[in-house]
Design an enzyme around this catalytic site. Structure first.
Site, mmCIF file in Angstrom:
data_model
loop_
_atom_site.group_PDB
_atom_site.id
_atom_site.type_symbol
_atom_site.label_atom_id
_atom_site.label_comp_id
_atom_site.label_asym_id
_atom_site.label_seq_id
_atom_site.Cartn_x
_atom_site.Cartn_y
_atom_site.Cartn_z
ATOM 1 N N HIS A 62 -17.767 80.474 64.521
ATOM 2 C CA HIS A 62 -18.324 79.319 65.235
ATOM 3 C C HIS A 62 -18.170 79.512 66.738
ATOM 4 O O HIS A 62 -17.406 80.358 67.196
ATOM 5 C CB HIS A 62 -17.620 78.019 64.810
ATOM 6 C CG HIS A 62 -18.088 77.497 63.480
ATOM 7 N ND1 HIS A 62 -17.519 77.893 62.293
ATOM 8 C CD2 HIS A 62 -19.083 76.629 63.151
ATOM 9 C CE1 HIS A 62 -18.142 77.285 61.287
ATOM 10 N NE2 HIS A 62 -19.092 76.519 61.774
ATOM 11 N N LYS B 91 -15.402 74.767 69.279
ATOM 12 C CA LYS B 91 -14.976 74.118 68.025
ATOM 13 C C LYS B 91 -13.463 73.951 68.003
ATOM 14 O O LYS B 91 -12.728 74.874 68.341
ATOM 15 C CB LYS B 91 -15.449 74.932 66.809
ATOM 16 C CG LYS B 91 -15.205 74.226 65.489
ATOM 17 C CD LYS B 91 -15.960 74.885 64.358
ATOM 18 C CE LYS B 91 -15.634 74.257 63.012
ATOM 19 N NZ LYS B 91 -16.024 72.847 62.916
#
Ligand SMILES: NC(=O)c1ccc[n+]([C@@H]2O[C@H](COP(=O)([O-])OP(=O)(O)OC[C@H]3O[C@@H](n4cnc5c(N)ncnc54)[C@H](O)[C@@H]3O)[C@@H](O)[C@H]2O)c1
Length: 249
Positions: free
Chosen positions: A142, A146
């Site tokens: 990600h 995040k």
């Protein structure tokens, strides 16, 4: 017409949902909820739902676990359905969501994309067929903003695989702290954080001289927004209960 309260309306996902709902004749956002109220929207935005006097059918929540307990209370008090997309909830919060589903429809998925939910059915099948002969590892990637790790989706995939296995696996997140060989009965779960990657989940089944890998790549956040809007419409006329992508697909 499904009336929606959008929680986390000024975040990355909230902004995508705002755009998509504005082009959708079957639903409307009647109120936004966000601790950041500085962004101008076509609907009213409140920092607390105590300041909203209207009525909605469903809350779509893409915000933060700090907001979850208040949302659950609001939904129970007002009979509003809840699409819970926020990840990183505690076990106590997950259990409160189960309690809430006795009063209102609750839809929860750590991943609202249809594609991810399809690969889950594929890896379940693979896990059942390969149990005992193949090591299973999950790698998720990600963007560098995040907060939670591993991703809610990686954990969801691990739980679904575990559900298929007769011998329940141990989840192993951190191999650097212990010097020992991997055991047969474990699922390694690894998080990579870099750049602007929207979301990638790969499940590796590695046996003797053969490897099967099943991978999903999200190219934009729109896939999650589309899924959550569909979920809101889906539960808007449902009776109380816990719903998931499986019910909707
Ligand atoms: N289930 C899925 O398919 C899926 C997909 C993408 C993101 N997510 C999850 O959704 C959440 C939000 O993601 P994002 O990328 O939009 O994050 P973001 O940080 O861009 O947006 C979050 C928004 O929530 C607001 N917020 C934070 N705490 C709050 C509180 N206590 N009360 C009200 N508002 C609050 C922030 O001000 C911000 O505007 C994360 O948990 C993420 O992991 C889930």
């Amino acid at each position: 017409m499904t009336k929606i309260i959008l929680s986390g309306c000024n975040g990355k996902m909230g902004r995508v949902i705002t755009r998509l709902v504005s082009q959708d004749k079957d639903c409307e956002i009647v109120c936004g909820l966000d601790i950041n109220t500085s962004v101008a929207n076509e609907y009213p935005v409140v920092a607390s739902l105590e300041n909203f006097n209207g009525k909605a059918d469903v809350i779509i929540d893409f915000s933060n676990p700090e907001n979850t307990d208040k949302l659950i209370k609001y939904c129970k008090d007002t009979g509003t359905g809840l699409v819970m997309a926020t990840t990183g909830l505690s076990d106590a919060q997950l259990s409160s969501l189960d309690d809430l589903s006795e009063y209102v429809p609750v839809f929860r998925s750590a991943n609202m994309s249809l594609g991810v939910n399809l690969i889950i059915s594929l890896v379940r099948k693979a896990a059942a067929a390969l149990e005992g002969d193949f090591d299973i590892e999950i790698i998720e990637k990600h963007h560098n903003q995040k907060i939670d790790a591993p991703s809610g989706t990686a954990l969801m995939i691990a739980d679904e695989i575990s559900d298929e296995l007769r011998d329940k696996p141990e989840y192993v997140y951190d191999r650097h702290s212990v010097r020992k060989k991997r055991s047969e009965n474990e699922i390694g779960i690894h998080a990579v954080r870099c750049g602007t990657i929207v979301g990638e989940h790969e499940v590796i089944f590695a046996g003797n001289d053969e490897i099967i890998s099943v991978k999903h790549t999200a190219m934009s956040k729109e896939i999650f927004a589309v899924g959550s809007i569909r979920a809101a419409k889906f539960i808007s006329d449902k009776k109380s209960g816990m719903y998931s992508m499986k019910n909707m697909m």
